[in-house]
Each structure stands twice: as structure tokens, then as C-alpha cells.
Design an enzyme around this catalytic site. Structure first.
Site, PDB file in Angstrom:
ATOM      1  N   ASN A  34       0.941  -1.195   0.114  1.00  0.00           N
ATOM      2  CA  ASN A  34      -0.058   0.114  -0.022  1.00  0.00           C
ATOM      3  C   ASN A  34       0.951   1.266  -0.010  1.00  0.00           C
ATOM      4  OD1 ASN A  34      -1.797   1.811   0.336  1.00  0.00           O
ATOM      5  ND2 ASN A  34      -2.245   1.415   2.620  1.00  0.00           N
ATOM      6  N   LYS A  51       0.219   4.208  -0.143  1.00  0.00           N
ATOM      7  CA  LYS A  51      -0.609   5.402   0.467  1.00  0.00           C
ATOM      8  C   LYS A  51      -0.270   6.468  -0.514  1.00  0.00           C
ATOM      9  CE  LYS A  51       0.625   3.642   4.954  1.00  0.00           C
ATOM     10  NZ  LYS A  51      -0.111   3.595   6.296  1.00  0.00           N
ATOM     11  N   HIS A 110      -9.716   1.285   4.421  1.00  0.00           N
ATOM     12  CA  HIS A 110      -8.519   1.487   5.203  1.00  0.00           C
ATOM     13  C   HIS A 110      -8.609   2.130   6.370  1.00  0.00           C
ATOM     14  CE1 HIS A 110      -4.390   2.671   6.175  1.00  0.00           C
ATOM     15  NE2 HIS A 110      -3.814   1.449   5.555  1.00  0.00           N
ATOM     16  N   GLU A 149      -7.151   4.971   7.472  1.00  0.00           N
ATOM     17  CA  GLU A 149      -7.076   6.263   7.267  1.00  0.00           C
ATOM     18  C   GLU A 149      -8.361   6.655   6.761  1.00  0.00           C
ATOM     19  OE1 GLU A 149      -3.182   5.769   5.302  1.00  0.00           O
ATOM     20  OE2 GLU A 149      -2.481   5.124   7.310  1.00  0.00           O
ATOM     21  N   GLU A 165      -5.826  -5.036  10.268  1.00  0.00           N
ATOM     22  CA  GLU A 165      -4.831  -3.933  10.592  1.00  0.00           C
ATOM     23  C   GLU A 165      -5.101  -3.242  11.679  1.00  0.00           C
ATOM     24  OE1 GLU A 165      -2.707  -2.973   6.625  1.00  0.00           O
ATOM     25  OE2 GLU A 165      -4.365  -1.512   6.921  1.00  0.00           O
ATOM     26  N   GLY A 185       1.962   2.160  10.477  1.00  0.00           N
ATOM     27  CA  GLY A 185       2.889   3.181  10.409  1.00  0.00           C
ATOM     28  C   GLY A 185       3.631   3.564  11.857  1.00  0.00           C
ATOM     29  N   SER A 208       2.831  -2.287  10.208  1.00  0.00           N
ATOM     30  CA  SER A 208       4.346  -2.215  10.512  1.00  0.00           C
ATOM     31  C   SER A 208       4.982  -3.739  10.292  1.00  0.00           C
ATOM     32  CB  SER A 208       4.703  -1.850  11.759  1.00  0.00           C
ATOM     33  OG  SER A 208       4.183  -0.535  12.168  1.00  0.00           O
TER      34      SER A 208
HETATM   35  C1  PEP Z   1      -1.016   0.176   5.733  1.00  0.00           C
HETATM   36  O1  PEP Z   1      -0.909   1.267   5.480  1.00  0.00           O
HETATM   37  O2  PEP Z   1      -1.962  -0.591   5.290  1.00  0.00           O
HETATM   38  C2  PEP Z   1       0.168  -0.295   6.704  1.00  0.00           C
HETATM   39  C3  PEP Z   1      -0.173  -1.559   7.062  1.00  0.00           C
HETATM   40  O3  PEP Z   1       0.953   0.488   6.879  1.00  0.00           O
HETATM   41  P1  PEP Z   1       2.631   0.206   7.516  1.00  0.00           P
HETATM   42  O4  PEP Z   1       2.985  -1.142   7.171  1.00  0.00           O
HETATM   43  O5  PEP Z   1       3.573   1.480   7.374  1.00  0.00           O
HETATM   44  O6  PEP Z   1       1.984  -0.074   9.046  1.00  0.00           O
END
Ligand code: PEP
Length: 259
Positions: A8, A10, A98, A100, A169, A175, A213
Site C-alpha cells: 500500500n 499510500k 483502510h 486512514e 490491520e 505506521g 508495521s
Molecule cells: C497500511 O497502510 O496498510 C500499513 C499496514 O502501513 P504500515 O505497514 O506502514 O504500518
């Protein structure tokens, strides 16, 4: 089932940076790994990435996805991108729900479910994200929250739920550099699998990805868990070496499953 490693990106990238990242990925994918791969890129760059797939033979196994999709098909919805358009371009996936988008754009469980349906109707596989916030986890609400989020998608999509990809998630892990432990993640994945079991006889084939992460170091043990079928990878998908290392972990896992 083959693991799926989905990046992803982003809201990151430029034409030049994408070209460099994909060229490095293509080089690293000279030997076909025993897993599936996707990159979910910002809408303006979908065409660029899809074009690059035709230029680099090693990228043919890399599927392309959007990071969001409209619940509408077409018409007066300024700024929206429909699943019909994504399909027309050659995309395979769209992330929906997601955290976000839930957090900064007020997306509700019902809207996320409608977006998943719009994707499925047009032949786009939605990668449906669910996950609890830190406050919810600390209040012991993790299972309740993820089950509520998935229930909305099951309610709207019925037996078609077997066509989605699900991503757990935990919001507090995205992040932040904090990862759910493999056991914490597996516990939630098992809850989600059980919920899918009640909704479809094809529950075993639904991929449930872990996101939050994920990196080269933690991917190996996360991917070893019984109900973790891959990763949705944010930050680490922006560096070819990191993303390739996660793909290598999924590949190793695939080899072990085969033997
Ligand atoms: C994501 O944005 O779906 C995500 C898992 O980000 P990160 O791996 O940076 O935590």
C-alpha cells in the site's frame, strides 16, 4: 493457499520514483516467488504502473490495485473513481475501509460494505480492512470491533463474501513501528475466520492478510501463523529491498507448505 503480499503505497510516489521502485522490484523478481504480489498505488499512477507491467516481463505476476473505490458506478460524483473504471484500466484489487479512510474521511461500516459490493460487482477484488484502535484494544473491545466491521460487509455481500480479501490491520500498529505479536494477530485472524465460516462454506479460501508495521524481520513469524495468509504492507512497500525481503519470507513459507 498461496500467501498474498500487497503493498500500500499510500499517498507517496512520483513518476520517477515509481519507475525506480518498479524497476528494482522487476530485477528482484527474476525468480518467480511462491506467493502472490500486488501493489496498491495512488490513482494518478495506476496507468503508469499498469504500463510498466507490459514493459517488464518479471512484473507480470505483480497485480495492481487502487487504494479506494467509489460505491457508485458512474455519474455526477466529482472526484470519485469507480470500480468499472479500475476494471477498464486493468486493475485487480481495490483497498476498501483502510483505517486512514475511516478516520480522516468518516467512512462508516455501511459505506465500506457498499464499496466492497461495488468492487465485487465490477470484478475488482476488494481488500477489506478491519481493525481496532489502541483505546478499543485497551478496553477489551478488539473482537467486538472487528466482528462488527466484518459483519457489515457480510450483510451487504452475502455469499459473495468468499470473493473478498480481508486485512486485519490494528490501527495502533499502522505506521507506528509497533506490530501485533504473531499470537495476538493469529487470535484475531482466527476470530475472523470463524465469522467467515458462519457466512460461507468457502471460508477457508478467503485470504486474511495482516497489516501494521510488517517488515522483513517480523514477516517470517507472522506468516507462519495458521490464519495469516499474507500481508498488507505500507511503509516497507516503498523500498524495493524491504518489500522483496517480505516477498522472500512469503516465498519461503510457500516452499515449506509445499514440502
Ligand atoms: C497500511 O497502510 O496498510 C500499513 C499496514 O502501513 P504500515 O505497514 O506502514 O504500518
Amino acid at each position: 493457499m498461496k500467501k498474498l503480499i500487497a503493498g500500500n503505497w499510500k499517498m507517496n510516489g512520483t513518476l520517477a520514483a515509481n519507475e525506480a521502485l518498479l524497476s528494482a522490484l522487476a530485477q528482484g523478481l527474476a525468480v518467480k516467488p511462491a506467493c502472490e504480489i500486488a501493489v496498491c498505488v495512488p490513482a494518478p499512477y495506476l496507468a503508469q504502473v499498469l504500463n510498466m507491467k507490459t514493459e517488464h516481463a518479471n512484473l507480470d505476476m505483480v497485480e495492481v490495485g487502487a487504494q479506494d473505490v467509489s460505491k457508485q458506478t458512474s455519474g455526477a460524483f466529482t472526484g470519485e473513481v469507480s470500480a468499472v473504471m479500475l476494471k477498464d484500466l486493468g486493475c485487480r484489487y481495490a483497498i476498501v475501509g483502510h483505517s486512514e479512510r475511516r478516520q480522516y474521511h468518516g467512512e462508516t461500516d455501511v459505506l465500506v460494505a457498499d464499496k466492497a459490493r461495488a468492487a465485487l460487482v465490477s470484478g475488482i477484488t476488494p481488500i477489506v480492512c478491519v481493525g481496532e484502535t489502541l483505546a478499543e484494544r485497551e478496553a477489551g473491545l478488539t473482537e467486538e470491533v472487528v466482528k462488527r466491521q466484518l459483519a457489515a460487509v457480510i450483510h451487504v455481500n452475502g455469499h459473495c463474501i468468499s470473493e473478498i480479501v480481508l486485512a486485519y490491520e490494528p490501527v495502533w500498529a499502522i505506521g507506528t513501528g509497533k506490530t501485533a505479536s504473531p499470537q495476538e494477530a493469529q487470535t484475531v485472524h482466527a476470530v475472523l475466520r470463524a465469522q467467515l465460516k458462519a457466512a460461507t462454506e468457502h471460508f477457508a479460501g478467503v485470504k486474511i492478510l495482516y497489516g501494521g508495521s510488517m517488515n522483513a524481520a517480523n514477516a517470517v513469524t507472522l506468516l507462519m501463523q495458521a490464519d495469516i495468509d499474507g500481508g498488507l504492507v505500507g511503509g516497507a512497500s516503498l523500498k524495493a529491498t524491504d518489500f522483496l525481503a517480505i516477498i522472500a519470507a512469503a516465498h519461503e513459507n510457500g516452499q515449506i507448505q509445499k514440502n
